[in-house]
Scaffold this active site. Structure first.
Site, PDB file in Angstrom:
ATOM      1  N   MET A  47       0.851  -1.201   0.000  1.00 58.15           N
ATOM      2  CA  MET A  47       0.000   0.000   0.000  1.00 58.15           C
ATOM      3  C   MET A  47       0.878   1.239   0.000  1.00 58.15           C
ATOM      4  O   MET A  47       1.639   1.477   0.944  1.00 58.15           O
ATOM      5  CB  MET A  47      -0.892   0.038   1.250  1.00 58.15           C
ATOM      6  N   VAL A  48       0.750   2.019  -1.073  1.00 63.15           N
ATOM      7  CA  VAL A  48       1.507   3.266  -1.169  1.00 63.15           C
ATOM      8  C   VAL A  48       1.229   4.121   0.062  1.00 63.15           C
ATOM      9  O   VAL A  48       0.077   4.253   0.484  1.00 63.15           O
ATOM     10  CB  VAL A  48       1.119   4.029  -2.464  1.00 63.15           C
TER      11      VAL A  48
ATOM     12  N   CYS B 293      -1.948  -1.869 -10.576  1.00 63.84           N
ATOM     13  CA  CYS B 293      -2.272  -0.467 -10.293  1.00 63.84           C
ATOM     14  C   CYS B 293      -2.951   0.171 -11.509  1.00 63.84           C
ATOM     15  O   CYS B 293      -2.371   0.249 -12.592  1.00 63.84           O
ATOM     16  CB  CYS B 293      -1.014   0.323  -9.935  1.00 63.84           C
TER      17      CYS B 293
ATOM     18  N   GLY C 250      -8.487  -8.592  -1.947  1.00 63.88           N
ATOM     19  CA  GLY C 250      -9.652  -7.796  -2.361  1.00 63.88           C
ATOM     20  C   GLY C 250     -10.839  -7.980  -1.431  1.00 63.88           C
ATOM     21  O   GLY C 250     -11.929  -7.486  -1.709  1.00 63.88           O
TER      22      GLY C 250
ATOM     23  N   ARG D 147      -6.880  -2.856   3.048  1.00 66.44           N
ATOM     24  CA  ARG D 147      -7.608  -1.879   3.857  1.00 66.44           C
ATOM     25  C   ARG D 147      -7.939  -2.371   5.262  1.00 66.44           C
ATOM     26  O   ARG D 147      -7.834  -1.605   6.230  1.00 66.44           O
ATOM     27  CB  ARG D 147      -8.867  -1.434   3.114  1.00 66.44           C
TER      28      ARG D 147
HETATM   29  C1  FNR Z   1      -3.407   0.091  -2.410  1.00 63.15           C
HETATM   30  N1  FNR Z   1      -3.162  -0.968  -3.290  1.00 63.15           N
HETATM   31  C2  FNR Z   1      -1.906  -1.174  -3.788  1.00 63.15           C
HETATM   32  N2  FNR Z   1      -1.611  -2.306  -4.511  1.00 63.15           N
HETATM   33  C3  FNR Z   1      -0.368  -2.568  -4.915  1.00 63.15           C
HETATM   34  O1  FNR Z   1      -0.115  -3.606  -5.527  1.00 63.15           O
HETATM   35  N3  FNR Z   1       0.645  -1.677  -4.641  1.00 63.15           N
HETATM   36  C4  FNR Z   1       0.430  -0.539  -3.944  1.00 63.15           C
HETATM   37  O2  FNR Z   1       1.372   0.215  -3.671  1.00 63.15           O
HETATM   38  C5  FNR Z   1      -0.881  -0.246  -3.518  1.00 63.15           C
HETATM   39  N4  FNR Z   1      -1.175   0.911  -2.836  1.00 63.15           N
HETATM   40  C6  FNR Z   1      -2.370   1.042  -2.196  1.00 63.15           C
HETATM   41  C7  FNR Z   1      -2.573   2.102  -1.300  1.00 63.15           C
HETATM   42  C8  FNR Z   1      -3.743   2.185  -0.601  1.00 63.15           C
HETATM   43  C9  FNR Z   1      -3.939   3.306   0.377  1.00 63.15           C
HETATM   44  C10 FNR Z   1      -4.771   1.223  -0.807  1.00 63.15           C
HETATM   45  C11 FNR Z   1      -6.053   1.286  -0.037  1.00 63.15           C
HETATM   46  C12 FNR Z   1      -4.601   0.197  -1.692  1.00 63.15           C
HETATM   47  C13 FNR Z   1      -4.202  -1.989  -3.523  1.00 63.15           C
HETATM   48  C14 FNR Z   1      -4.189  -3.006  -2.383  1.00 63.15           C
HETATM   49  O3  FNR Z   1      -2.949  -3.672  -2.266  1.00 63.15           O
HETATM   50  C15 FNR Z   1      -5.282  -4.057  -2.587  1.00 63.15           C
HETATM   51  O4  FNR Z   1      -5.068  -4.730  -3.786  1.00 63.15           O
HETATM   52  C16 FNR Z   1      -6.678  -3.473  -2.591  1.00 63.15           C
HETATM   53  O5  FNR Z   1      -6.867  -2.485  -1.598  1.00 63.15           O
HETATM   54  C17 FNR Z   1      -7.717  -4.586  -2.354  1.00 63.15           C
HETATM   55  O6  FNR Z   1      -7.467  -5.267  -1.145  1.00 63.15           O
HETATM   56  P1  FNR Z   1      -8.361  -5.011   0.171  1.00 63.15           P
HETATM   57  O7  FNR Z   1      -8.249  -3.565   0.503  1.00 63.15           O
HETATM   58  O8  FNR Z   1      -9.777  -5.331  -0.211  1.00 63.15           O
HETATM   59  O9  FNR Z   1      -7.817  -5.926   1.193  1.00 63.15           O
END
Ligand code: FNR
Length: 491
Positions: free
Chosen positions: A17-18, A114, A213, A241
């Protein structure tokens, strides 16, 4: 001893997560029970410019950009658990980055999910999903080029069959796992996750599939992780999240009260000198609908880690930590000269550059090291030099008496990189190196030190083959003579 290879079967992972997946959040997730933690996505173009720096005060390894920004900070505690995620569309650059971080992380991952324009317009992220040849080229290059596992994270394609075909193709590249975010690239986080797609993929491949997800509709607490596994048919789960909101979702004792989670997080942020704005961002994500509460308002108003600590009543912890860090800073500054050797794995390193003007024209540290090795009846020093493709700079490791020495600084030429590594070795062992003003050690002949090499070509030729000391030719290019007539150029 080499670390065991990280397994991606039956694991629960903190998703990349960025801005969220920095060191404090990763350590927090590990404390609460995550098996694997992904870092935030870091773009290859930025990473390749970074310098690896051992931070003796924070006890971390930092990858620092030319503008001094720490792009990636990691530490021993997570070394066997952290996956470095990169954004890339270029196999060579991806490999350069993977090699840069290889010794400090457990695996590398390529983000192929992304959907943001900044990523896709450079051919990275979800743009890769429509270029399977590029995916294959990147992953194959990484798998062949690094000794740690390689993984990737995708989104699902428009049809089940396309998704399965792609993951089967990815599997053939030799990756250690594939994380599948069960959403189409056009879908937003609020859309329900397509567990049927993840299930179809998990059934079609034998490589571990990590389901992702489920945070919104499925996984609220640790107990829901098993349900997400069942629904997706995957043995492993990755949470973004749900973990960002309350990282104790990884704990079977959880969820813990948010106050406790925020406090634990903040302590790590203070301990590892996390950027204050990043700390604020993460705390605000945790506060969610409480962000307008009195505490939330205090956090939002805070500009520094001190002010954030105050909002949480952690001033004493902040103060103590600062004192400890200052004490370490003082020790590392006073305990020795600025060029204190630092172990990097089995390599002794120092931040040293070869400055030509510090040595007489005919003399180099390499010559001194060679002569010393001969005197000690050791094998001649062996130089291993690598080139960093993005900026064509070089770093050399010299092996002497089975020990390795390297400068942590990259040089603009191979010759200078070798000289720098020789200096690290000489200074570590306390051997003279021939610098101007240094007392004559007799290691290299006086005549040579004074640069009186003006003999005939025949004389020089003879010297190249018979002399026991390194020789120079009048062009200024030195040829070090040794038993097997090895030639080594000098700057
Ligand atoms: C993300 N996601 C994400 N995915 C990834 O591969 N690299 C990244 O740097 C990021 N950055 C990121 C920042 C933030 C603030 C969020 C909320 C999400 C996507 C994340 O890894 C994931 O694939 C999705 O949020 C779905 O998973 P959850 O949230 O349902 O568990």
């Amino acid at each position: 001893m080499a670390s065991p290879r990280l397994s991606f079967r039956n694991i629960t992972a903190l998703a990349p997560m960025v801005r969220v997946g920095t060191l404090p959040m990763r350590l927090l997730a590990l404390d609460y029970g995550a098996d694997v933690v992904y870092c935030e996505e870091l773009i290859d173009l930025k990473m390749v410019q970074c310098q690896r720096v051992v931070n003796t005060v924070l006890q971390t390894v930092d990858f620092v950009a030319p503008d001094d920004r720490v792009m990636f900070r990691t530490c021993e505690r997570e070394k066997d658990r952290v996956v470095f995620q990169m954004g890339t569309a270029d196999p060579d650059r991806a490999l350069a980055v993977a090699r840069l971080v290889e010794k400090d992380v457990a695996a590398v991952d390529v983000n192929m999910g992304c959907p943001k324009e900044y990523s896709t317009k450079g051919g990275m992220g979800a743009a890769l999903l429509s270029d399977p040849d590029k995916i294959e080229a990147i992953l194959k290059k990484l798998v062949a080029g690094v000794s740690i596992p390689v993984t990737c994270k995708i989104r699902i394609l428009p049809s089940l069959q396309e998704t399965v075909d792609l993951v089967q193709r990815i599997e053939r590249t030799g990756v250690a796992a594939v994380a599948v975010h069960g959403r189409f690239k056009e879908e937003r986080p609020r859309h329900p996750v397509h567990c049927d797609y993840i299930q179809a993929v998990a059934q079609a491949v034998s490589v571990p599939v990590i389901a992702n997800g489920g945070s919104l509709d499925l996984v609220k607490t640790n107990a829901d992780v098993a349900e997400f596994k069942r629904a997706s048919g995957a043995s492993s789960v990755m949470l973004a999240r749900a973990a960002m909101w309350n990282a104790s979702v990884f704990s079977s004792q959880g969820p813990l009260p948010l106050e406790k989670v925020m406090e634990d997080y903040l302590k790590y942020a203070i301990r590892y000198d996390n950027n204050a704005f990043n700390t604020k961002y993460c705390l605000c994500q945790m506060l969610r609908d409480k962000v307008e509460s009195p505490l939330g308002k205090q956090v939002q108003a805070a500009q520094t880690n001190t002010e954030i600590s105050k909002a949480y009543g952690l001033q004493t912890f902040y103060q103590h930590t600062q004192e400890e860090l200052q004490a370490r800073r003082d020790t590392s500054q006073t305990s020795s000269q600025p060029e204190r050797p630092v172990m990097d794995g089995d390599v002794t390193t120092m931040a040293i550059r070869f400055e030509r003007r510090e040595y007489p024209p005919q003399i180099t540290p390499k010559m001194f090291l060679l002569e010393w090795s001969r005197k000690e009846k050791l094998e001649q020093p062996h130089y291993d030099t690598v080139e960093r493709s993005q900026d064509r700079s070089f770093q050399s490791t010299v092996t002497v008496a089975e020990k390795k020495y390297r400068s942590s600084l990259w040089e603009k030429s191979k010759k200078f990189a070798e000289q720098a590594s020789a200096i690290v070795c000489l200074r570590t062992l306390g051997i003279p190196e021939g610098r101007i003003g240094e007392e004559d050690s007799g290691l290299v002949s006086k005549r040579k030190r004074e640069g009186k090499i003006n003999g005939s070509a025949e004389e020089k030729r003879k010297k190249l083959h018979v002399a026991s000391i390194p020789e120079t030719v009048s062009s200024g290019v030195a040829v070090e003579t040794n038993g097997d007539h090895h030639r080594a150029e000098q700057p």
